[in-house]
Design a protein around this motif. Structure first.
Motif, PDB file in Angstrom:
ATOM      1  N   GLY A  27     -18.401   2.397  -1.051  1.00  0.00           N
ATOM      2  CA  GLY A  27     -18.470   0.910  -1.220  1.00  0.00           C
ATOM      3  C   GLY A  27     -18.704   0.308  -2.718  1.00  0.00           C
ATOM      4  O   GLY A  27     -18.590  -0.624  -3.252  1.00  0.00           O
TER       5      GLY A  27
ATOM      6  N   TRP B 228     -21.915  -2.373   4.612  1.00  0.00           N
ATOM      7  CA  TRP B 228     -20.516  -2.331   4.209  1.00  0.00           C
ATOM      8  C   TRP B 228     -19.875  -3.639   4.805  1.00  0.00           C
ATOM      9  O   TRP B 228     -20.050  -4.024   5.906  1.00  0.00           O
ATOM     10  CB  TRP B 228     -19.896  -1.151   4.653  1.00  0.00           C
ATOM     11  CG  TRP B 228     -20.346  -0.767   6.124  1.00  0.00           C
ATOM     12  CD1 TRP B 228     -21.301   0.388   6.523  1.00  0.00           C
ATOM     13  CD2 TRP B 228     -19.699  -1.003   7.306  1.00  0.00           C
ATOM     14  NE1 TRP B 228     -21.446   0.361   7.671  1.00  0.00           N
ATOM     15  CE2 TRP B 228     -20.199  -0.301   8.466  1.00  0.00           C
ATOM     16  CE3 TRP B 228     -18.668  -1.816   7.844  1.00  0.00           C
ATOM     17  CZ2 TRP B 228     -20.213  -0.668   9.596  1.00  0.00           C
ATOM     18  CZ3 TRP B 228     -18.525  -1.793   8.963  1.00  0.00           C
ATOM     19  CH2 TRP B 228     -18.964  -1.177  10.117  1.00  0.00           C
ATOM     20  N   THR B 229     -18.676  -3.913   4.120  1.00  0.00           N
ATOM     21  CA  THR B 229     -17.793  -4.894   4.584  1.00  0.00           C
ATOM     22  C   THR B 229     -16.555  -4.770   5.394  1.00  0.00           C
ATOM     23  O   THR B 229     -16.009  -3.432   5.097  1.00  0.00           O
ATOM     24  CB  THR B 229     -17.547  -5.808   3.447  1.00  0.00           C
ATOM     25  OG1 THR B 229     -16.550  -5.122   2.640  1.00  0.00           O
ATOM     26  CG2 THR B 229     -18.690  -6.360   2.545  1.00  0.00           C
ATOM     27  N   GLN B 230     -15.915  -5.516   5.931  1.00  0.00           N
ATOM     28  CA  GLN B 230     -14.600  -5.280   6.827  1.00  0.00           C
ATOM     29  C   GLN B 230     -13.497  -4.775   5.700  1.00  0.00           C
ATOM     30  O   GLN B 230     -12.837  -3.985   5.849  1.00  0.00           O
ATOM     31  CB  GLN B 230     -14.292  -6.277   7.839  1.00  0.00           C
ATOM     32  CG  GLN B 230     -14.895  -6.281   8.772  1.00  0.00           C
ATOM     33  CD  GLN B 230     -15.011  -5.110   9.750  1.00  0.00           C
ATOM     34  OE1 GLN B 230     -13.778  -4.745   9.945  1.00  0.00           O
ATOM     35  NE2 GLN B 230     -16.003  -4.832  10.211  1.00  0.00           N
ATOM     36  N   GLN B 231     -13.664  -5.385   4.573  1.00  0.00           N
ATOM     37  CA  GLN B 231     -12.626  -5.257   3.439  1.00  0.00           C
ATOM     38  C   GLN B 231     -12.808  -3.769   3.135  1.00  0.00           C
ATOM     39  O   GLN B 231     -11.801  -2.915   2.785  1.00  0.00           O
ATOM     40  CB  GLN B 231     -12.741  -6.264   2.301  1.00  0.00           C
ATOM     41  CG  GLN B 231     -11.863  -5.982   1.223  1.00  0.00           C
ATOM     42  CD  GLN B 231     -11.987  -6.894   0.053  1.00  0.00           C
ATOM     43  OE1 GLN B 231     -12.821  -7.899   0.121  1.00  0.00           O
ATOM     44  NE2 GLN B 231     -11.552  -6.836  -0.933  1.00  0.00           N
ATOM     45  N   GLN B 232     -14.114  -3.262   2.788  1.00  0.00           N
ATOM     46  CA  GLN B 232     -14.261  -2.005   2.312  1.00  0.00           C
ATOM     47  C   GLN B 232     -13.641  -1.036   3.353  1.00  0.00           C
ATOM     48  O   GLN B 232     -12.962   0.127   2.864  1.00  0.00           O
ATOM     49  CB  GLN B 232     -15.717  -1.757   2.207  1.00  0.00           C
ATOM     50  CG  GLN B 232     -16.341  -2.224   1.031  1.00  0.00           C
ATOM     51  CD  GLN B 232     -17.703  -2.385   1.045  1.00  0.00           C
ATOM     52  OE1 GLN B 232     -18.561  -2.325   1.807  1.00  0.00           O
ATOM     53  NE2 GLN B 232     -18.203  -2.614  -0.476  1.00  0.00           N
TER      54      GLN B 232
ATOM     55  N   ALA C  93     -11.168  -1.638   5.516  1.00  0.00           N
ATOM     56  CA  ALA C  93      -9.794  -1.780   5.407  1.00  0.00           C
ATOM     57  C   ALA C  93      -9.213  -1.004   4.308  1.00  0.00           C
ATOM     58  O   ALA C  93      -8.299  -0.214   4.440  1.00  0.00           O
ATOM     59  CB  ALA C  93      -9.356  -3.163   5.333  1.00  0.00           C
ATOM     60  N   GLU C  94      -9.875  -1.213   3.007  1.00  0.00           N
ATOM     61  CA  GLU C  94      -9.359  -0.384   2.014  1.00  0.00           C
ATOM     62  C   GLU C  94      -9.543   1.267   2.244  1.00  0.00           C
ATOM     63  O   GLU C  94      -8.388   1.977   2.003  1.00  0.00           O
ATOM     64  CB  GLU C  94     -10.350  -0.656   0.761  1.00  0.00           C
ATOM     65  CG  GLU C  94     -10.086  -2.155   0.369  1.00  0.00           C
ATOM     66  CD  GLU C  94     -10.970  -2.385  -0.771  1.00  0.00           C
ATOM     67  OE1 GLU C  94     -11.948  -1.639  -1.158  1.00  0.00           O
ATOM     68  OE2 GLU C  94     -10.771  -3.521  -1.229  1.00  0.00           O
TER      69      GLU C  94
ATOM     70  N   HIS D 141      -9.275   2.773   5.050  1.00  0.00           N
ATOM     71  CA  HIS D 141      -8.303   2.811   6.217  1.00  0.00           C
ATOM     72  C   HIS D 141      -7.008   2.891   5.469  1.00  0.00           C
ATOM     73  O   HIS D 141      -6.254   3.899   5.910  1.00  0.00           O
ATOM     74  CB  HIS D 141      -8.299   1.760   7.264  1.00  0.00           C
ATOM     75  CG  HIS D 141      -7.013   2.090   8.093  1.00  0.00           C
ATOM     76  ND1 HIS D 141      -7.086   2.931   9.186  1.00  0.00           N
ATOM     77  CD2 HIS D 141      -5.872   1.315   8.355  1.00  0.00           C
ATOM     78  CE1 HIS D 141      -5.993   2.808  10.010  1.00  0.00           C
ATOM     79  NE2 HIS D 141      -5.409   1.723   9.254  1.00  0.00           N
ATOM     80  N   SER D 142      -6.557   2.187   4.535  1.00  0.00           N
ATOM     81  CA  SER D 142      -5.415   2.141   4.106  1.00  0.00           C
ATOM     82  C   SER D 142      -5.229   3.521   3.124  1.00  0.00           C
ATOM     83  O   SER D 142      -3.980   3.939   3.268  1.00  0.00           O
ATOM     84  CB  SER D 142      -5.301   0.896   2.893  1.00  0.00           C
ATOM     85  OG  SER D 142      -4.069   0.922   2.349  1.00  0.00           O
TER      86      SER D 142
END
Length: 314
Positions: free
Chosen positions: A205, A267-271, A273-274, A276-277
């Protein structure tokens, strides 16, 4: 043959069914979804047993072992005459409390009643039942059909006889039990695992490395030692004078890194998501089952290697 009951036929419950069936027990398997869950469970069990057979780790025919697993239509039918009951339902204390109320009502008074809970102390949902001295947490590693470690944790009401009976039953079933001296959230394995994962999320992160780098550090670094040696023995062997010498020289660094690790990293949901991507690009959803099969074959290959080069000090 003794009878074991598995309550819940999801990933963990059906893997437990394989453990007990391989050990020669008759297994009664119940899930609230009944036929739908039973079909998936038996199909997965056959696949796991075939994997064992293909690796020379099954002494009987696949169908012989599979025939010991019988789906049933109620908790009462599952636990009748059982010597051991393993619950593997949703990770929710209220749900587990309701299940164990019914289990305790219908199971023999001397049956061992065990929960697969991953993090909830057993005292939160096992203390209300009749004869609570027979109940405990038996926490596996997923999937327990392939990974032998299991954590036994009493509730404060659990008798020493129950702990010992469970330890013996697990050992005879090919598992590797450890016994916790007292309750703690997450038990031992998950506290170690998620502490490491939390610091991994911090490192990724904050841009120190990628998720792939973290996985490489484990698979091509730490895990190569940890597959045979735990962290205490790793340190003991990394110094000519053993653990004490290792800590005498590196103790300040150990404390500094421990204090600077961010196990509380926000940690953030965006992190997520990244990360996971990145994983999805390499292992899309339609490949997960194939990748799981590859993982399982690697686990058994490692177990065969450990059997072939047994630890002389074990």
């Amino acid at each position: 043959m003794k009878t074991a009951a598995c309550i819940g036929a999801g990933t963990v419950g059906r893997a437990w069914a394989v453990v007990f069936a391989r050990a020669g027990h008759e297994v009664r398997l119940y899930d609230v979804l009944e036929g739908e869950a039973a079909g998936r469970a038996l199909s997965a069990a056959r696949q796991t047993l075939t994997l064992f057979a293909d690796n020379g780790m099954l002494d009987e025919a696949v169908e012989t072992v599979l025939d010991r697993i019988t789906p049933v239509g109620s908790i009462a039918e599952a636990v009748k005459d059982a010597v051991y009951v393993q619950e593997s339902v949703r990770e929710d204390a209220d749900t587990k409390r309701q299940v164990f109320t019914e289990v305790a009502t219908h199971a023999p008074a001397d049956a061992i009643l065990a929960s697969s809970t991953s993090a909830i102390p057993g005292s939160e949902f096992l203390g209300h039942i009749a004869n609570p001295e027979r109940a405990l947490v038996v926490h596996p590693v997923n999937p327990p059909s392939l990974i032998p470690l299991v954590e036994l944790c009493g509730t404060g009401s659990t008798s020493r006889e129950t702990i010992e009976r469970t330890r013996l039953l697990m050992t005879e079933a090919g598992m590797r039990p450890i016994v916790l001296n007292k309750e703690i959230d997450g038990f031992i394995l998950n506290r170690l695992q998620f502490t490491l994962v939390a610091e991994a999320l911090h490192l990724v992160g904050e841009g120190f490395c990628t998720p792939e780098d973290i996985d490489a550090v484990l698979t091509d670094g730490l895990a190569l030692r940890w597959a045979s040696l735990g962290p205490f023995e790793v340190a003991h062997l990394n110094a000519p004078d053993g653990l004490q010498g290792f800590v005498d020289r590196l103790g300040p660094m150990m404390k500094h890194l421990g204090n600077s690790a961010r196990t509380d990293y926000d940690w953030t949901q965006q992190q997520i998501a990244e990360a996971h991507s990145r994983l999805e690009s390499r292992i899309p959803a339609e490949m997960i089952a194939e990748r799981q099969a590859w993982r399982d074959s690697r686990i058994l290959a490692l177990r065969r290697m450990k059997q072939d080069t047994a630890d002389p000090l074990a």
